[in-house]
Write a protein that holds these residues in place. Structure first.
Motif, PDB file in Angstrom:
ATOM      1  N   ILE A  88      14.932   6.400  -3.920  1.00  0.00           N
ATOM      2  CA  ILE A  88      13.920   6.923  -4.831  1.00  0.00           C
ATOM      3  C   ILE A  88      13.154   5.742  -5.427  1.00  0.00           C
ATOM      4  N   LYS A  89      11.821   5.858  -5.517  1.00  0.00           N
ATOM      5  CA  LYS A  89      10.983   4.825  -6.147  1.00  0.00           C
ATOM      6  C   LYS A  89      10.184   5.456  -7.267  1.00  0.00           C
ATOM      7  N   ILE A  90      10.293   4.858  -8.458  1.00  0.00           N
ATOM      8  CA  ILE A  90       9.516   5.324  -9.603  1.00  0.00           C
ATOM      9  C   ILE A  90       8.463   4.271  -9.936  1.00  0.00           C
ATOM     10  N   THR A  91       7.337   4.726 -10.489  1.00  0.00           N
ATOM     11  CA  THR A  91       6.300   3.811 -10.978  1.00  0.00           C
ATOM     12  C   THR A  91       6.418   3.642 -12.482  1.00  0.00           C
ATOM     13  N   CYS A  92       6.446   4.721 -13.193  1.00  0.00           N
ATOM     14  CA  CYS A  92       6.617   4.630 -14.646  1.00  0.00           C
ATOM     15  C   CYS A  92       7.139   5.948 -15.175  1.00  0.00           C
ATOM     16  N   ILE A  93       8.244   5.900 -15.870  1.00  0.00           N
ATOM     17  CA  ILE A  93       8.759   7.040 -16.626  1.00  0.00           C
ATOM     18  C   ILE A  93       8.799   6.591 -18.066  1.00  0.00           C
ATOM     19  N   SER A  94       7.957   7.193 -18.865  1.00  0.00           N
ATOM     20  CA  SER A  94       7.771   6.702 -20.225  1.00  0.00           C
ATOM     21  C   SER A  94       8.771   7.378 -21.169  1.00  0.00           C
ATOM     22  N   ALA A  95       9.488   6.574 -21.948  1.00  0.00           N
ATOM     23  CA  ALA A  95       9.393   5.133 -21.925  1.00  0.00           C
ATOM     24  C   ALA A  95      10.778   4.545 -21.620  1.00  0.00           C
ATOM     25  N   SER A  96      11.718   5.404 -21.196  1.00  0.00           N
ATOM     26  CA  SER A  96      13.026   4.965 -20.731  1.00  0.00           C
ATOM     27  C   SER A  96      13.579   6.067 -19.828  1.00  0.00           C
ATOM     28  N   ALA A  97      14.410   5.690 -18.860  1.00  0.00           N
ATOM     29  CA  ALA A  97      14.885   6.707 -17.904  1.00  0.00           C
ATOM     30  C   ALA A  97      16.234   6.316 -17.333  1.00  0.00           C
ATOM     31  N   ARG A  98      16.932   7.367 -16.934  1.00  0.00           N
ATOM     32  CA  ARG A  98      18.203   7.208 -16.218  1.00  0.00           C
ATOM     33  C   ARG A  98      18.205   8.281 -15.117  1.00  0.00           C
ATOM     34  N   ILE A  99      18.406   7.877 -13.846  1.00  0.00           N
ATOM     35  CA  ILE A  99      18.269   8.811 -12.721  1.00  0.00           C
ATOM     36  C   ILE A  99      19.600   8.945 -11.979  1.00  0.00           C
ATOM     37  N   PHE A 100      19.967  10.204 -11.761  1.00  0.00           N
ATOM     38  CA  PHE A 100      21.169  10.516 -10.998  1.00  0.00           C
ATOM     39  C   PHE A 100      20.738  11.192  -9.689  1.00  0.00           C
ATOM     40  N   ALA A 101      21.414  10.859  -8.607  1.00  0.00           N
ATOM     41  CA  ALA A 101      21.173  11.521  -7.323  1.00  0.00           C
ATOM     42  C   ALA A 101      22.516  11.828  -6.687  1.00  0.00           C
ATOM     43  N   ASP A 102      22.709  13.116  -6.418  1.00  0.00           N
ATOM     44  CA  ASP A 102      23.963  13.532  -5.792  1.00  0.00           C
ATOM     45  C   ASP A 102      25.159  13.043  -6.605  1.00  0.00           C
ATOM     46  N   ASP A 103      25.059  13.290  -7.936  1.00  0.00           N
ATOM     47  CA  ASP A 103      26.099  12.929  -8.910  1.00  0.00           C
ATOM     48  C   ASP A 103      26.294  11.413  -9.078  1.00  0.00           C
ATOM     49  N   GLN A 104      25.379  10.594  -8.528  1.00  0.00           N
ATOM     50  CA  GLN A 104      25.501   9.129  -8.653  1.00  0.00           C
ATOM     51  C   GLN A 104      24.373   8.595  -9.543  1.00  0.00           C
ATOM     52  N   LEU A 105      24.715   7.674 -10.441  1.00  0.00           N
ATOM     53  CA  LEU A 105      23.695   6.978 -11.230  1.00  0.00           C
ATOM     54  C   LEU A 105      23.066   5.900 -10.333  1.00  0.00           C
ATOM     55  N   ILE A 106      21.840   6.101  -9.935  1.00  0.00           N
ATOM     56  CA  ILE A 106      21.230   5.160  -8.971  1.00  0.00           C
ATOM     57  C   ILE A 106      20.163   4.274  -9.592  1.00  0.00           C
ATOM     58  N   LEU A 107      19.682   4.609 -10.783  1.00  0.00           N
ATOM     59  CA  LEU A 107      18.580   3.812 -11.342  1.00  0.00           C
ATOM     60  C   LEU A 107      18.567   3.989 -12.852  1.00  0.00           C
ATOM     61  N   GLU A 108      18.332   2.906 -13.556  1.00  0.00           N
ATOM     62  CA  GLU A 108      18.264   2.959 -15.020  1.00  0.00           C
ATOM     63  C   GLU A 108      17.144   2.042 -15.486  1.00  0.00           C
ATOM     64  N   TYR A 130      18.946   3.570  -4.606  1.00  0.00           N
ATOM     65  CA  TYR A 130      19.385   4.066  -3.298  1.00  0.00           C
ATOM     66  C   TYR A 130      20.748   4.765  -3.436  1.00  0.00           C
ATOM     67  N   PHE A 131      20.965   5.757  -2.520  1.00  0.00           N
ATOM     68  CA  PHE A 131      22.240   6.470  -2.554  1.00  0.00           C
ATOM     69  C   PHE A 131      22.530   7.011  -1.149  1.00  0.00           C
ATOM     70  N   GLN A 132      23.753   7.463  -0.952  1.00  0.00           N
ATOM     71  CA  GLN A 132      24.197   8.053   0.327  1.00  0.00           C
ATOM     72  C   GLN A 132      24.757   9.452   0.055  1.00  0.00           C
ATOM     73  N   THR A 133      24.397  10.377   0.939  1.00  0.00           N
ATOM     74  CA  THR A 133      24.911  11.749   0.791  1.00  0.00           C
ATOM     75  C   THR A 133      25.334  12.295   2.152  1.00  0.00           C
ATOM     76  N   ASP A 134      26.326  13.160   2.105  1.00  0.00           N
ATOM     77  CA  ASP A 134      26.805  13.802   3.333  1.00  0.00           C
ATOM     78  C   ASP A 134      26.408  15.278   3.399  1.00  0.00           C
ATOM     79  N   ASP A 135      25.703  15.758   2.359  1.00  0.00           N
ATOM     80  CA  ASP A 135      25.326  17.161   2.284  1.00  0.00           C
ATOM     81  C   ASP A 135      23.869  17.348   2.696  1.00  0.00           C
ATOM     82  N   GLY A 136      23.488  18.556   2.921  1.00  0.00           N
ATOM     83  CA  GLY A 136      22.107  18.894   3.229  1.00  0.00           C
ATOM     84  C   GLY A 136      21.317  19.207   1.985  1.00  0.00           C
TER      85      GLY A 136
END
Length: 1018
Positions: free
Chosen positions: A124-144, A165-171
């Motif tokens: 996942i690539k973000i440009t700007c999330i104002s003004a602070s962010a924490r991103i989870f993907a498939d139950d994983q914290l991948i970006l802060e 970046y993250f890895q998933t085995d599900d669809g």
């Protein structure tokens, strides 16, 4: 015409590039088949590009305002407060239950992505999330990005683009975004989030970073280039403002898009980053407005400039010290500023188009690119389009167009100046021809008037009455003043067109001042004025043109003398930074306050001048301009009735390197040349008959003189200052000519000349002075110091050779005279001495025949020794010279008996050394004849010959009548012949061959001591 066609081609090409940059992304967007999220779910199962392209996660997301939820919160049941909102957008635009959300707070975004296949590595690539962010993907914290919290105290704001970046085995992948903003007016996911496989996301990040780095680097390079150009063209202020625009544009690019500055400076806070962004944009507008103001012919009004300066300063201070940068009004201000820039640009284009002026097609391109750039900025800020949605070519095209416009403008200006210069060259030549002819026609009769009137004063036309003499003196004075006026007019004409070329060298300011003061001291003889040079010697080295510096001193001293009837004039100096400030002060009548500000204006004069002080008022004008050509300045201070002081600055030299650069047209001097004299041999012996000592502190002069003189078979010795020259003259080596530079560090050429004349007469060692300008007063000072001749630098080779040849032949004639004196000395002993010696021998023939035989033998030795050498330049052994002395003494002892006593103290080691003939015997003869035999009781002579420190010490002591003090003084200076040619001849030969002289000490009625010391040579 060709240039216009090239401009048209440029405009068309730039237009096509901009059109393509707009059309291609928009066309791709219109044809895009990428699905959008619906009610919190993005279905990509039927989309084939997820493995090789990126997908924008736009559409309808689940939105939970006021809650920071984690994947665990969705495990059991769905949390309350769920709404469906469009992303990207500021949550301030969202409505819940009919009311807009506040811009400040916290929230959670949730999106389910259905993948076409199971498993894989994604990013996942973000440009700007104002003004602070924490991103989870498939139950994983991948970006802060920062640290979101439910209150300002628990939230850490941060602003930059990032990838995770993250890895998933599900669809199916669940994306959870926590966001918090307690500062900025726009909050939440403001720009699209990109999703794709790991490789696609990494490629996108590299692409966006490359675009930002290219823009930052390009703008920074242009800023440096135009700053350098602007500093060279100081009158073209628009260049500096254009450079400022490029610089702040690069700064702005570093905090937008990928926000690379935040990566370079991790400690940079969110608020500071935002302030930098807003202030850089403000400065961009300011620089462009100022650039367009100055680009217009005539510029803009002073009021308009002050208003723009004030508004810019106000907004910068407002942004930095308040929270104004967080308010929505900032967009309105930026929009107004950008529209004003566009208006000025269109006005400039209209003016250039109407006048058919240069570069209008470049301005067309600038207007179009500026308009599109404005629209893309508005789309970025208002519509929240990504910065890199369109290829960022609009700003570079805008900058390139304006740069080419300036280039075209300056090229046309250069062509105009070139045409004017060609015309000026023709007019200048006509002017120079006119001045040359006029000055020649003026100088020739003026010199005739001066010379004829001077000859009449000297008695060429017979005796003159007092009234007649006064009238002719007035004619001479007027002629000299007119002659000076001619030179002033020529100098002023050259200075007006900057046609004076300075020959910059390293000088000791004391020496230049002293040589000028020497001349003026002579001119004020008999007047109640003291002239003092207080500048210390050997302390202050400056970079200046020697001749022009003397002219500056002469003008200021002449000005002081005009208005000082009684009192003093002094020169002093002080050091300040890289300059030496020199002051010329007098105690004259002073300058009225209302006249002081105008004294450097051309043709300005004081009203209180007397008739013999009048000029045309160019002296101080020329002085000021000459000083400014050297990179200095001059100020005047005066108190009526108390005197006047002129203070001017000249660049100091340090380690033979100038501390300040010099303006104007000048021939540079490489200070390292003064050190290069070590590369010259001190003496070059080419086997010539004559030897020359060359004294100069400049390597180029020494090298040139050495080449010229050795080529003409002169042996040459070089010295780099006066002290070295005087040391060489004290040695055993003799010289036939000394070529001496007037201006040297340490002691001046005039002073060296005076010191040489204390030992050598003008015939014994001729001196040829080198001077920068052989003015009559310079020549007079040199001749009074003891010079034989002058030659002006830069000299002509043939003139130098002729002057050197004349002076060397003069010295050669002196040597021939010495030889003739020696021959005369030999001849003196013949009749009278032979008669007395033969009478004595005759008397012994009857009383003591044996003694008579001995005396005959001694007489034979004496006569053989007196004639047994070819010239006075050939050498004999000390033993042979001593044998001559003893033969002479034996004859005199036989004549005078007990009246004469001679004592010898001779070291045996001395006898085998060589000496010039007739160096000891005449001294002994002089002591006997003029010392002892003038006393009735006679006396004693002691001859001492010793050897020490590779030298022979010869000393003759008698207890005779001594020498009167007045006679001794003349004898020491070789002015008296009352005691025969013997001692004078010996002294001259000692000086000629050994570089030393006789030492004579005498006390009347007590005796005399004569001695000399020469090198011990075999």
């Amino acid at each position: 015409m060709n240039n216009t066609n090239m401009q048209k081609s440029f405009f068309v090409i730039m237009l096509l590039i901009m059109a393509a940059s707009l059309a291609v992304p928009l066309f791709r967007l219109s044809l895009s088949d990428i699905p959008k999220a619906v009610k919190g779910t993005l279905d990509l199962r039927d989309y084939n590009g997820v493995r090789d392209k990126t997908v924008k996660l736009s559409g309808e997301w689940e939105f939970y305002f006021g809650q920071l939820l984690t994947p665990e919160d969705f495990k059991n049941q769905e949390p309350s407060g769920k709404t469906i909102q469009n992303v990207p957008a500021s949550w301030g635009s969202y409505q819940i239950e009919g009311e807009h959300l506040p811009p400040q707070g916290s929230a959670t975004y949730r999106l389910r992505i259905l993948l076409p296949a199971e498993g894989g590595n994604f990013g996942i690539k973000i440009t700007c999330i104002s003004a602070s962010a924490r991103i989870f993907a498939d139950d994983q914290l991948i970006l802060e990005c920062g640290s979101p919290g439910n209150s300002p105290e628990t939230t850490v704001h941060k602003y930059y683009a990032d990838t995770g970046y993250f890895q998933t085995d599900d669809g199916e992948v669940e994306i959870l975004v926590q966001a918090a903003d307690f500062s900025y007016v726009n909050s939440g996911i403001l720009y699209e989030i990109h999703f794709g496989d790991q490789k696609s996301i990494a490629t996108l990040r590299m692409y966006d970073s490359f675009l930002d780095i290219s823009l930052i680097s390009g703008m920074s390079f242009l800023a440096l280039y135009f700053f350098g150009l602007g500093l060279q063209r100081k009158k073209s202020a628009e260049i500096l403002f254009f450079a400022l625009y490029c610089l702040v544009s690069s700064l702005q690019a570093s905090v937008r898009s990928e926000a690379l500055l935040n990566y370079a400076l991790p400690a940079l806070s969110y608020n500071t980053s935002l302030k930098i962004l807003i202030i850089s944009y403000t400065l961009c507008l300011y620089a462009l407005i100022k650039f367009l103001y100055h680009a217009q012919e005539g510029g803009s009004s002073r009021r308009a400039n002050l208003i723009i300066d004030g508004i810019t300063l106000f907004f910068i201070l407002l942004d930095w010290f308040t929270d104004f940068y967080l308010w929505g009004y900032i967009y309105t201000v930026a929009l107004v500023g950008q529209i004003y820039v566009l208006f000025l640009l269109i006005a400039l284009l209209a003016k250039n188009t109407k006048g058919g002026s240069e570069g209008r097609y470049y301005l067309f391109s600038a207007v179009v690119s500026s308009l599109i750039h404005l629209l893309t900025i508005l789309a970025n800020f208002i519509l929240l389009w990504e910065s890199n949605l369109f290829l960022p070519v609009f700003q570079p095209i805008f900058v390139l167009s304006l740069a080419l416009y300036m280039s075209e403008k300056y090229e046309n200006s250069f062509k105009t100046i070139e045409k004017l210069s060609d015309r000026l060259v023709v007019l200048d030549k006509l002017k120079d021809d006119f001045l040359a002819k006029t000055s020649h026609e003026l100088k020739t009769p003026l010199n005739g008037i001066i010379n004829i009137s001077q000859s009449l004063l000297d008695g060429a036309g017979g005796s003159l009455s007092r009234a007649q003499a006064e009238d002719i003196r007035l004619i001479t004075s007027i002629g000299k003043r007119l002659s000076t006026l001619v030179y002033d007019i020529l100098d002023y004409s050259k200075l007006k067109v900057m046609d004076i070329q300075l020959h910059i060298v390293c000088l000791d300011v004391h020496q230049v001042a002293e040589s000028t003061v020497d001349i003026f001291r002579y001119l004020i003889k008999g007047r109640p004025i003291t002239l003092e040079n207080k500048i210390p010697p050997n302390q202050h080295l400056i970079w200046a043109d020697e001749n022009r510096l003397k002219q500056i001193f002469s003008n200021l001293l002449d000005n002081s003398l005009k208005y000082t009837e009684l009192g003093s004039i002094s020169l002093s100096c002080r050091q300040d930074g890289g300059f030496l400030w020199i002051q010329v002060s007098d105690t004259g009548i002073g300058i009225p306050a209302d006249k002081l500000k105008d004294i450097f204006a051309p043709y300005e004069q004081l009203g209180e001048q007397s008739a013999n002080q009048r000029g045309i008022g160019l002296g101080l004008t020329i002085t000021q301009q000459l000083i400014e050509l050297h990179g200095g300045q001059i100020v005047a201070r005066s108190e009526p009735g108390q005197g006047t002081s002129f203070t001017f600055s000249i660049p100091l030299a340090k380690d033979n390197k100038p501390q300040r650069s010099l303006p104007g047209d000048y021939v540079g001097y490489d200070g390292s040349e003064s050190l290069a004299t070590e590369a010259l041999p001190q003496t070059v012996h080419v086997g010539g008959e004559f030897s020359i000592l060359v004294v100069d502190d400049e390597f180029s002069n020494l090298k040139a003189l050495m080449n010229i003189l050795t080529l003409n078979q002169y042996n040459v010795t070089v010295a780099i200052n006066g002290e070295a020259a005087l040391h060489l003259l004290k040695g055993a080596f003799h010289y036939d000519l000394c070529i001496l530079d007037v201006m040297m560090p340490g002691i001046s050429g005039y002073e060296v000349c005076r010191k040489i004349r204390e030992t050598y007469s003008p015939l014994e060692l001729p001196i040829l002075l080198l001077t920068a300008k052989a003015l009559p007063e310079d020549m007079e000072a040199g001749f009074r110091a003891g010079a034989n001749d002058f030659i002006e630098k830069p000299f002509e080779v043939r003139e130098l050779k002729c002057r050197v040849s004349t002076l060397v032949q003069l010295k050669n004639s002196m040597d021939l005279l010495l030889k003739k004196e020696t021959a005369f000395l030999q001849a003196q002993i013949r009749p009278h001495f032979l008669f007395n010696a033969l009478n004595t021998i005759y008397s012994f023939c009857y009383t003591n025949p044996g003694k008579a035989g001995e005396l005959l033998a001694e007489l034979g030795v004496f006569l053989r020794s007196s004639f047994d050498f070819s010239s006075t330049a050939s050498l004999v052994t000390v033993e042979k010279e001593l044998r001559l002395v003893k033969a002479y003494v034996a004859i005199e002892e036989a004549r005078f008996g007990s009246q004469l006593e001679v004592e010898y103290a001779v070291e045996p080691s001395v006898l085998n050394f060589s000496i010039l003939p007739l160096m000891i015997q005449p001294i002994v003869e002089n002591s006997i004849r003029h010392g002892l035999l003038k006393r009735s009781q006679g006396g004693k002579v002691s001859l001492s010959l010793t050897h020490s420190e590779d030298c022979i010490q010869v000393e003759v002591i008698d207890n005779g009548v001594g020498i009167p003090a007045s006679v001794l003084k003349d004898l020491i200076h070789a002015k008296s012949e009352t005691r025969g040619v013997g001692l004078t001849n010996i002294s001259r030969r000692l000086l000629r061959f050994y570089g030393t002289t006789l030492t004579i000490f005498s006390v009347e009625d007590h005796g005399t001591t004569v001695s000399f010391r020469i090198p011990a040579k075999t």
